[in-house]
Structure formats: structure tokens, C-alpha cells
Design a protein around this motif. Structure first.
Motif, PDB file in Angstrom:
ATOM      1  N   VAL A 145       0.914  -1.245  -0.068  1.00  0.00           N
ATOM      2  CA  VAL A 145      -0.098  -0.075  -0.038  1.00  0.00           C
ATOM      3  C   VAL A 145       0.913   1.405  -0.015  1.00  0.00           C
ATOM      4  CG1 VAL A 145      -1.794   1.088   1.271  1.00  0.00           C
ATOM      5  CG2 VAL A 145      -1.732  -1.325   1.175  1.00  0.00           C
ATOM      6  N   GLY A 146       2.089   1.180   0.644  1.00  0.00           N
ATOM      7  CA  GLY A 146       2.769   2.187   0.917  1.00  0.00           C
ATOM      8  C   GLY A 146       3.472   2.674  -0.545  1.00  0.00           C
ATOM      9  N   ILE A 147       3.816   1.790  -1.219  1.00  0.00           N
ATOM     10  CA  ILE A 147       4.244   2.185  -2.655  1.00  0.00           C
ATOM     11  C   ILE A 147       3.166   2.535  -3.540  1.00  0.00           C
ATOM     12  CG2 ILE A 147       5.140   1.215  -4.931  1.00  0.00           C
ATOM     13  CD1 ILE A 147       7.107   1.288  -2.772  1.00  0.00           C
TER      14      ILE A 147
ATOM     15  N   MET B  72       6.751   8.705   3.262  1.00  0.00           N
ATOM     16  CA  MET B  72       6.632   8.253   1.960  1.00  0.00           C
ATOM     17  C   MET B  72       5.742   9.151   0.748  1.00  0.00           C
ATOM     18  SD  MET B  72       6.146   4.295   2.698  1.00  0.00           S
ATOM     19  CE  MET B  72       6.642   3.553   1.071  1.00  0.00           C
ATOM     20  N   ALA B  73       4.743   9.538   1.229  1.00  0.00           N
ATOM     21  CA  ALA B  73       3.695  10.476   0.432  1.00  0.00           C
ATOM     22  C   ALA B  73       4.691  11.715   0.013  1.00  0.00           C
ATOM     23  CB  ALA B  73       2.587  10.801   1.314  1.00  0.00           C
ATOM     24  N   ASP B  74       5.411  12.499   0.818  1.00  0.00           N
ATOM     25  CA  ASP B  74       6.080  13.372   0.499  1.00  0.00           C
ATOM     26  C   ASP B  74       7.386  13.093  -0.421  1.00  0.00           C
ATOM     27  OD1 ASP B  74       4.480  15.098   1.761  1.00  0.00           O
ATOM     28  OD2 ASP B  74       5.939  15.855   3.531  1.00  0.00           O
ATOM     29  N   ALA B  75       7.764  12.035  -0.320  1.00  0.00           N
ATOM     30  CA  ALA B  75       8.754  11.441  -1.286  1.00  0.00           C
ATOM     31  C   ALA B  75       8.233  11.257  -2.674  1.00  0.00           C
ATOM     32  CB  ALA B  75       9.407  10.115  -0.624  1.00  0.00           C
ATOM     33  N   GLY B  76       7.225  10.728  -2.826  1.00  0.00           N
ATOM     34  CA  GLY B  76       6.406  10.750  -3.963  1.00  0.00           C
ATOM     35  C   GLY B  76       6.172  11.763  -4.504  1.00  0.00           C
ATOM     36  N   GLY B  77       5.661  12.854  -3.851  1.00  0.00           N
ATOM     37  CA  GLY B  77       5.402  14.403  -4.191  1.00  0.00           C
ATOM     38  C   GLY B  77       6.393  14.832  -4.629  1.00  0.00           C
ATOM     39  N   SER B  78       7.628  14.878  -4.181  1.00  0.00           N
ATOM     40  CA  SER B  78       8.860  15.395  -4.458  1.00  0.00           C
ATOM     41  C   SER B  78       9.256  14.849  -5.715  1.00  0.00           C
ATOM     42  CB  SER B  78      10.036  15.302  -3.558  1.00  0.00           C
ATOM     43  OG  SER B  78       9.605  15.873  -2.275  1.00  0.00           O
ATOM     44  N   SER B  79       9.118  13.617  -5.791  1.00  0.00           N
ATOM     45  CA  SER B  79       9.476  12.803  -7.260  1.00  0.00           C
ATOM     46  C   SER B  79       8.822  13.206  -8.637  1.00  0.00           C
ATOM     47  CB  SER B  79       9.780  11.232  -6.970  1.00  0.00           C
ATOM     48  OG  SER B  79       8.456  10.818  -6.786  1.00  0.00           O
ATOM     49  N   GLY B  80       7.478  13.380  -8.343  1.00  0.00           N
ATOM     50  CA  GLY B  80       6.576  13.776  -9.579  1.00  0.00           C
ATOM     51  C   GLY B  80       7.113  14.522 -10.366  1.00  0.00           C
ATOM     52  N   PRO B  81       7.234  16.049  -9.683  1.00  0.00           N
ATOM     53  CA  PRO B  81       7.902  17.049 -10.957  1.00  0.00           C
ATOM     54  C   PRO B  81       9.069  16.614 -11.392  1.00  0.00           C
ATOM     55  CG  PRO B  81       6.687  18.051  -9.001  1.00  0.00           C
ATOM     56  CD  PRO B  81       6.776  16.321  -8.771  1.00  0.00           C
ATOM     57  N   ALA B  82       9.953  15.977 -10.749  1.00  0.00           N
ATOM     58  CA  ALA B  82      11.393  15.594 -11.097  1.00  0.00           C
ATOM     59  C   ALA B  82      11.360  14.605 -12.276  1.00  0.00           C
ATOM     60  CB  ALA B  82      12.220  15.142  -9.727  1.00  0.00           C
ATOM     61  N   ILE B  83      10.690  13.584 -12.105  1.00  0.00           N
ATOM     62  CA  ILE B  83      10.255  12.625 -13.009  1.00  0.00           C
ATOM     63  C   ILE B  83       9.686  13.263 -14.466  1.00  0.00           C
ATOM     64  CG2 ILE B  83       8.918  10.834 -13.818  1.00  0.00           C
ATOM     65  CD1 ILE B  83       8.977   9.698 -10.927  1.00  0.00           C
TER      66      ILE B  83
ATOM     67  N   VAL C 206      -1.660  -1.095  -8.355  1.00  0.00           N
ATOM     68  CA  VAL C 206      -0.938  -1.389  -6.963  1.00  0.00           C
ATOM     69  C   VAL C 206      -2.057  -1.476  -5.767  1.00  0.00           C
ATOM     70  CG1 VAL C 206       0.790  -0.496  -5.202  1.00  0.00           C
ATOM     71  CG2 VAL C 206       1.257  -0.790  -7.730  1.00  0.00           C
ATOM     72  N   LEU C 207      -2.793  -0.139  -5.834  1.00  0.00           N
ATOM     73  CA  LEU C 207      -3.829  -0.116  -4.855  1.00  0.00           C
ATOM     74  C   LEU C 207      -4.916  -1.302  -4.696  1.00  0.00           C
ATOM     75  CD1 LEU C 207      -4.114   3.838  -4.355  1.00  0.00           C
ATOM     76  CD2 LEU C 207      -3.086   2.230  -2.915  1.00  0.00           C
ATOM     77  N   ALA C 208      -5.338  -1.372  -6.260  1.00  0.00           N
ATOM     78  CA  ALA C 208      -6.534  -2.484  -6.239  1.00  0.00           C
ATOM     79  C   ALA C 208      -5.849  -3.736  -5.841  1.00  0.00           C
ATOM     80  CB  ALA C 208      -6.933  -2.489  -7.776  1.00  0.00           C
ATOM     81  N   TYR C 209      -4.693  -4.194  -5.865  1.00  0.00           N
ATOM     82  CA  TYR C 209      -3.937  -5.524  -5.659  1.00  0.00           C
ATOM     83  C   TYR C 209      -3.845  -5.364  -4.227  1.00  0.00           C
ATOM     84  CZ  TYR C 209      -0.760  -9.329  -5.439  1.00  0.00           C
ATOM     85  OH  TYR C 209       0.044 -10.193  -4.769  1.00  0.00           O
ATOM     86  N   SER C 210      -3.306  -4.435  -3.317  1.00  0.00           N
ATOM     87  CA  SER C 210      -2.839  -4.386  -2.173  1.00  0.00           C
ATOM     88  C   SER C 210      -3.901  -4.098  -1.006  1.00  0.00           C
ATOM     89  CB  SER C 210      -1.617  -3.329  -1.986  1.00  0.00           C
ATOM     90  OG  SER C 210      -2.002  -2.138  -2.435  1.00  0.00           O
ATOM     91  N   ILE C 211      -4.750  -3.305  -1.131  1.00  0.00           N
ATOM     92  CA  ILE C 211      -5.642  -2.887  -0.094  1.00  0.00           C
ATOM     93  C   ILE C 211      -6.387  -4.037   0.258  1.00  0.00           C
ATOM     94  CG2 ILE C 211      -7.461  -1.516   0.764  1.00  0.00           C
ATOM     95  CD1 ILE C 211      -6.296   0.785  -1.026  1.00  0.00           C
ATOM     96  N   PRO C 212      -7.113  -4.859  -0.526  1.00  0.00           N
ATOM     97  CA  PRO C 212      -8.131  -5.742  -0.201  1.00  0.00           C
ATOM     98  C   PRO C 212      -7.284  -6.890   0.480  1.00  0.00           C
ATOM     99  CG  PRO C 212      -8.708  -5.225  -2.460  1.00  0.00           C
ATOM    100  CD  PRO C 212      -7.299  -4.567  -2.253  1.00  0.00           C
TER     101      PRO C 212
END
Length: 398
Positions: free
Chosen positions: A220-222, A347-358, A385-391
Motif C-alpha cells: 500500500v505504501g508504494i 513516503m507520501a512526500d517522497a512521492g510528491g517530490s519525485s513527481g515533478p522531477a520525473i 497497486v492499490l487494487a491489488y494491495s488494499i483488499p
């Protein structure tokens, strides 16, 4: 020992002012200064690239402060955490106003990001404790929506004061708003009704929580990391593609504003759906809509078609309001909740920082259209990923 309110007895209106009042005020303060920070940096002699880096310091400050913020919140409590964040923000804003050197100004911006991390974590933990699990998604979606309303309103208030006193006016608007947020948090009593139930014994360390929740963070974290990357990238793709199409700044602003308006209108219904139908009933459509819209964006050729895609992005993002906070609250253990939420927000902020960089990297290496489409693919990957992991992970609702 007091008992927590049952879902049938509980109303969000009963905590509207203490839960959402500080968040709205803090959001107005942030919204007032965000468009002005790069202009202030330029006034101090910064290059365009340097001004962009100064703006990025807000996200960097938040990213590196999430774990310390969780430790402070665990030690001093959510309410005092918000008060402390407001005080730190005021110090940072004064530093920005009176800085005569770009480096001092940059330090002030970094501290604003750090204060935001403390405030955001404290308010999430605060609300997690106060709201019954069966209404949690509505509460978190409303929290996210109120923050977005503040960010939307803030620039207009800032613009009015800037017209009267100059660029520094935006920082004074932020100072007044954030001081009011801190005063409101200080004045109001604790929302938490079961402080007496605190579990005795030493609090778990960050390392032990990471180890105990390793499989969750890698599933879920990913997914949350990918969601944050797409959300942060979406803030820059509309103006960049509009510029690529040769649209005027006025048209670009209108399209961006209408997308944001749609974003703000749907947060509460989305939270209700999450509470009634499950988290994936919103998480998957949100990411599929955003991913699809981003993939379609390079196919647009004018203002009308770009507006349609931007509205779809706004709707997709809006129905996902509060999703990350809701999932964090679901999985957070009762003992060590603040520390776990700090890891989650990191983890959320790490993703937030990487989006514009990508996006920037792919644009530089290939083309802007490829970078935007690739960001859309990340959105579809997040949905998968969320569909697979949350349930397949037990949701802890305490």
C-alpha cells in the motif's frame, strides 16, 4: 473512563471548528505566499532555476521534517503540535519578510515547509483520534478539502494586500492567518475523548514500526508514493502544456482555476463513498481518471480540449481528497500512531517530490508530451497497486 461516541451519535459538525478551523486558516496562509515565493527570490537576484529551487525547499522542508514531527507530536500531543507549528511558521515568515540575503530567505522557506509537516501530521493524528472509524474517510476528505479551499482563497486575499503594500503583504496575510490558526488550536480543548486509555509502556521506535509494517509499506505504501507523484506532477502539467499550445496566461489561469474548482466540489461525497463502499471504491477511479486524462493531454490541440482534460484531472484528484490520510489512519497502530503517521507522510512526500522531477527529467531527455503521458502511466500503475494491495491487507480501524 469516557466512551467514544458511536458512529450513529457522532456528527462532524460537532468538531467542525476545532478540527477544520485551524486547517482552513493555515491553508489560507500557505495559499497567500506560494505564488509569491519565486517572485521574492527573483527580487533578491535569483536566477529562474534558483527561484524554482527555493520553491522546492517547501517540499524538502516537509519531507525531512515528517519523522521529527511525529516524535514531537507523540511527546507533546496533537494540539500543542499545531500551536508549535504555527509559532515556527511565524518565525519563518518574519525571516522571509526581513531577509536581505537570498540564503536567509531560503532558510525561511525551508522552515515554512518544516512547520507545515508538523501541523499537517498533528491535525491528521488529532482527527484520527476524534472520529469513529466508520466516519473516518468523510472526516479526512473534509480535512483535505478544507485545506484546498484555503489554498484556493489565499492567493486572492494575498493579491489584494499586495496591491496595497507590495510583495511583503502576502507574507503578512500568511502571518495573520497562521497566528489565528495557532490561537484557535491553543484556545480549544483537546478533541480526544479517551486520553485515559493511552497504552502504558515505552513508545515504539520509528525503526521498529518500519520493521513491523514492512510488507504494508512495500505494498500500500508504494501505491501511496505513486499517488503522490501523480498529484504533484498534475500541478505543473496544465500550465506547461498550455504554454506549449501557445495559450495566453489569462486562458491558462482560467483553465487551471476551473480545474481547481471542480477539485474542491467533490471531496465530501467521495469521503462518504469511501466510508460506505470501501477505500478502493474511490482510490481506483481517482487514479484511473487522472492517469487517463494525463495520457490524453498530449492529444489536445487548443483551449477547449485542454479544459476538458483539466476538468477530468480536477475531478479525479478531488474524489481522492483525503485518501492518503484515510489509509494512514486506517493502518496506524493505537500505540505509536504519531510515529507511524510520520513514516506514512514521509513516503507520501517522497512521492510528491519525485513527481515533478520525473516529469522534468523525461521532458529534458525526450519531450514534454512523453513526460506527461508517462506521468499518466504512473497513475494507472498506482490504481493497479492499490487494487491489488488494499483488499489483501487487513485495515486496522481503531
Amino acid at each position: 473512563m469516557k466512551k467514544s461516541a458511536q458512529p450513529t451519535e457522532f456528527s462532524l459538525w460537532s468538531i467542525a471548528v476545532p478540527a477544520y478551523g485551524p486547517s482552513l486558516l493555515f491553508g489560507i496562509g500557505e495559499g497567500a505566499i506560494l505564488p509569491i515565493i519565486p517572485l521574492s527570490a527573483r527580487d533578491m537576484g535569483s536566477s529562474l532555476a534558483g527561484a524554482a529551487l527555493v520553491v522546492a525547499l517547501i517540499g524538502i522542508g516537509s519531507l525531512i521534517s515528517n519523522i521529527p514531527a511525529s516524535l514531537l507530536t507523540a511527546k507533546f500531543g496533537e494540539r500543542l503540535g499545531m500551536v508549535g507549528a504555527a509559532v515556527l511558521s511565524l518565525i519563518a515568515l518574519l525571516l522571509c519578510v526581513f531577509a536581505t540575503d537570498l540564503w536567509l530567505f531560503a532558510i525561511g522557506v525551508l522552515l515554512i515547509g518544516a512547520a507545515a509537516a508538523v501541523f499537517n501530521l498533528a491535525r491528521q493524528s488529532y482527527l484520527t483520534e476524534a472520529v469513529p472509524p466508520l466516519m473516518r474517510a468523510r472526516a479526512m476528505s473534509t480535512l483535505g478539502g478544507v485545506g484546498r479551499i484555503g489554498l484556493f482563497v489565499g492567493p486572492f486575499i494575498g493579491a489584494l494586500v499586495i496591491h496595497l503594500v507590495g510583495l511583503s503583504g502576502a507574507y503578512w496575510v500568511a502571518a495573520v492567518s497562521i497566528a489565528a490558526a495557532g490561537a484557535l488550536a491553543l484556545w480549544l480543548p483537546d478533541l480526544v475523548s479517551d486520553r485515559e486509555e493511552k497504552i502504558k509502556g515505552p513508545a515504539p521506535t520509528v525503526g521498529s514500526l518500519v520493521a513491523a509494517n514492512r510488507s504494508l509499506l512495500l505494498s500500500v505504501g508504494i501505491g501511496i508514493l505513486l499517488v503522490s507523484a501523480v498529484r504533484s506532477a498534475r500541478q505543473v502539467v496544465v500550465p506547461l502544456w498550455a504554454d506549449n499550445l501557445g495559450l495566453s496566461p489569462a486562458a491558462t489561469s482560467l483553465i487551471y482555476g476551473l480545474s481547481g474548482a471542480i477539485d474542491m466540489l467533490v471531496f465530501y461525497p467521495a469521503g462518504k463513498v469511501m466510508d460506505k463502499k470501501g477505500r478502493n471504491a474511490v482510490a481506483i477511479p481517482s487514479m484511473v481518471l487522472m492517469g487517463t486524462a494525463l495520457i490524453l493531454m498530449p492529444l489536445t490541440s487548443g483551449a477547449a480540449s485542454l479544459l476538458m482534460v483539466a476538468l477530468l484531472i480536477g475531478f479525479g484528484n478531488g474524489i481522492g481528497s483525503g485518501l492518503i490520510m484515510t489509509l494512514g489512519a486506517d493502518y496506524a497502530p493505537r500505540h505509536g500512531r504519531a510515529q507511524f503517521l510520520g513514516i506514512w507522510r514521509f513516503m507520501a512526500d517522497a512521492g510528491g517530490s519525485s513527481g515533478p522531477a520525473i516529469l522534468a527529467g523525461l521532458t529534458a531527455l525526450i519531450t514534454l508530451s512523453f513526460g506527461i503521458a508517462a506521468t499518466g502511466v504512473l497513475g494507472l500503475a498506482a490504481a493497479a497497486v492499490l487494487a491489488y494491495s488494499i483488499p489483501r491487507n487487513k485495515v486496522i480501524q481503531r
